[in-house]
Write a protein that holds these residues in place. Structure first.
Motif, short mmCIF file in Angstrom:
data_model
loop_
_atom_site.label_atom_id
_atom_site.label_comp_id
_atom_site.label_asym_id
_atom_site.label_seq_id
_atom_site.Cartn_x
_atom_site.Cartn_y
_atom_site.Cartn_z
N UNK A 288 3.93 -3.73 2.84
CA UNK A 288 4.77 -4.54 1.93
C UNK A 288 4.42 -4.32 0.46
N UNK A 289 3.20 -3.91 0.17
CA UNK A 289 2.82 -3.60 -1.21
C UNK A 289 3.23 -2.19 -1.62
N UNK A 290 3.10 -1.23 -0.70
CA UNK A 290 3.34 0.16 -1.10
C UNK A 290 4.82 0.52 -1.17
N UNK A 291 5.63 -0.05 -0.30
CA UNK A 291 7.05 0.35 -0.25
C UNK A 291 7.75 0.13 -1.60
N UNK A 292 7.61 -1.05 -2.24
CA UNK A 292 8.27 -1.21 -3.54
C UNK A 292 7.77 -0.23 -4.61
N UNK A 293 6.50 0.13 -4.56
CA UNK A 293 5.99 1.10 -5.52
C UNK A 293 6.61 2.47 -5.28
N UNK A 294 6.65 2.90 -4.03
CA UNK A 294 7.22 4.21 -3.71
C UNK A 294 8.72 4.26 -4.02
N UNK A 295 9.39 3.12 -3.90
CA UNK A 295 10.83 3.07 -4.18
C UNK A 295 11.14 3.39 -5.64
N UNK B 201 6.57 15.14 -7.54
CA UNK B 201 5.45 16.01 -7.16
C UNK B 201 5.83 16.89 -5.97
N UNK B 202 7.12 17.15 -5.83
CA UNK B 202 7.60 17.99 -4.74
C UNK B 202 7.68 17.27 -3.40
N UNK B 203 7.52 15.95 -3.41
CA UNK B 203 7.50 15.16 -2.18
C UNK B 203 8.86 14.48 -1.98
N UNK B 204 9.35 14.49 -0.76
CA UNK B 204 10.57 13.77 -0.42
C UNK B 204 10.21 12.30 -0.17
N UNK B 205 10.22 11.53 -1.25
CA UNK B 205 9.81 10.12 -1.18
C UNK B 205 10.77 9.34 -0.29
N UNK B 206 12.06 9.67 -0.32
CA UNK B 206 13.03 8.94 0.51
C UNK B 206 12.67 9.04 1.98
N UNK B 207 12.25 10.21 2.43
CA UNK B 207 11.87 10.40 3.83
C UNK B 207 10.60 9.59 4.16
N UNK B 208 9.65 9.62 3.26
CA UNK B 208 8.42 8.84 3.46
C UNK B 208 8.76 7.35 3.56
#
Length: 122
Positions: free
Chosen positions: A69-76, A83-90
């Motif tokens: 619950x803490x990390x999802x809003x940050x990643x959003x 950084x070449x990462x597909x954040x949406x998939x994560x």
């Protein structure tokens, strides 16, 4: 990015992909605390993501839920590939992992297919 920062980031990715969540957390935590980063919130989100999965390994569903619950809003905040990462998939997989953590009573019922692989595309 200088080579030490790059190495810490990539070490974290490598550990995470090997499901060595504590080690991933350690690499990213060093990066996050020792360097002034433009994307510090992303790194903090990845740290929290790795700890969310680590909590499952040490039988702490409540801690896992709290960290998801803490990390999802940050990643959003990084929905574009960063950084070449597909954040949406994560995020998609992490949300499913959170839903699973909420539903189960025992960590042995967690589906370890619900761990995203962090692929870096340059």
């Amino acid at each position: 990015m200088n080579s030490i920062k790059e190495k810490l980031f990539l070490d974290g990715v490598d550990h995470f992909n090997k499901k060595l969540f504590y080690e991933a957390h350690e690499s990213w935590e060093t990066l996050w605390t020792d360097y002034n980063l433009d994307d510090a919130l992303l790194i903090q989100g990845l740290i929290q993501l790795s700890v969310a999965y680590f909590h499952i390994t040490n039988l702490n569903l409540k801690g896992s839920k709290n960290l998801f619950n803490k990390c999802i809003p940050k990643l959003e905040k990084y929905l574009q590939n960063h950084r070449g990462i597909d954040i949406k998939e994560i995020l998609k997989i992490s949300q499913k992992a959170l839903e699973k953590v909420i539903l189960i009573q025992n960590t042995k019922d967690f589906d370890w297919e619900l761990v995203p692989k962090i692929d870096i595309r340059k």
